[in-house]
Design a protein around this motif. Structure first.
Motif, PDB file in Angstrom:
ATOM      1  N   THR A   1       0.972  -1.163   0.010  1.00 34.01           N
ATOM      2  CA  THR A   1      -0.254   0.018  -0.172  1.00 34.01           C
ATOM      3  C   THR A   1       0.898   1.329   0.276  1.00 34.01           C
ATOM      4  OG1 THR A   1      -1.891   1.100   0.905  1.00 34.01           O
ATOM      5  CG2 THR A   1      -0.207   0.141   2.606  1.00 34.01           C
TER       6      THR A   1
ATOM      7  N   TRP B   1      -4.734   6.941  -2.331  1.00 34.32           N
ATOM      8  CA  TRP B   1      -4.344   5.488  -1.702  1.00 34.32           C
ATOM      9  C   TRP B   1      -4.415   4.348  -2.497  1.00 34.32           C
ATOM     10  CZ3 TRP B   1      -6.366   4.786   3.809  1.00 34.32           C
ATOM     11  CH2 TRP B   1      -5.733   3.251   4.249  1.00 34.32           C
TER      12      TRP B   1
ATOM     13  N   ILE C   1      -3.338   0.441  -3.232  1.00 30.41           N
ATOM     14  CA  ILE C   1      -2.857  -1.000  -2.786  1.00 30.41           C
ATOM     15  C   ILE C   1      -2.758  -1.632  -4.295  1.00 30.41           C
ATOM     16  CG2 ILE C   1      -3.719  -3.259  -1.756  1.00 30.41           C
ATOM     17  CD1 ILE C   1      -5.387  -1.485  -0.124  1.00 30.41           C
TER      18      ILE C   1
END
Length: 149
Positions: free
Chosen positions: A72, A129, A131
Motif C-alpha cells: 500500500t 491511496w 493497494i
C-alpha cells in the motif's frame, strides 16, 4: 464522488468504518472491490488535516482474485508530482481483517497511521491511496481532495 456502503460493515466491528459515515472518494481505477474508506474524521471534501498530527486511515475491500502479497502507498498529488506520505510493502502482515494469501471473495481491512510533516507546505492536494498485489496490479485506488494546515 462515490459513497460506498455495504451491509456487512457494521458486523465486522472495524475501528473506523463502523460509524457508517465514510470518507467520500473518487475511483482512480482498480480491479478489486472497495467497500469503504475512512481518513481521520473526514466526511466531506476537501478533507482538512493538520501537519504533524497523526491521521488514521482504514480501507476495507474484497479480494477479486487470490493475493499472495499486497503493498500500500498513500501519495499526495500536487502539480503532477506524487509525494509519498506512507508506504507499507508488507501490508499483509498487518491486516485487521483477513490474511494473505487471500482468497477470492475474502474481506480484507488495513489500518494506516500516517503523519504529514511540517516540511509539506500548507497546500491543497489530492491524496491517492493505492493497494497493489504481488504482480503490481492495482487492487484499490481511491483519491480524496485534502488541505493541510
Amino acid at each position: 464522488m462515490r459513497l460506498p456502503h455495504a451491509p456487512t460493515i457494521g458486523l465486522l466491528l472495524l475501528p473506523l468504518l463502523t460509524t457508517g459515515t465514510e470518507t467520500p472518494y473518487s475511483d482512480c481505477g482498480f480491479t478489486g472491490s472497495l467497500v469503504g474508506l475512512q481518513l481521520g474524521s473526514c466526511r466531506e471534501w476537501p478533507c482538512v488535516f493538520e501537519r504533524g498530527v497523526p491521521i488514521a486511515g482504514e480501507v476495507l475491500f474484497k479480494a477479486v482474485s487470490n493475493y499472495r502479497t499486497l503493498k500500500t502507498t498513500i501519495n499526495a498529488l500536487f502539480g503532477g508530482i506524487a509525494i509519498p506520505l506512507y508506504v507499507d510493502e508488507q501490508m499483509c502482515t498487518k491486516l485487521l481483517i483477513g490474511q494473505c494469501p487471500a482468497d477470492i471473495g475474502e474481506s480484507l481491512s488495513y489500518l494506516a497511521n500516517l503523519t504529514v510533516g511540517h516540511d509539506l507546505p500548507t497546500i491543497t492536494v489530492t491524496l491517492e491511496w493505492n493497494i497493489a498485489n504481488g504482480d503490481g496490479e492495482t487492487v484499490v485506488c481511491a483519491q480524496v481532495p485534502a488541505q493541510f494546515h
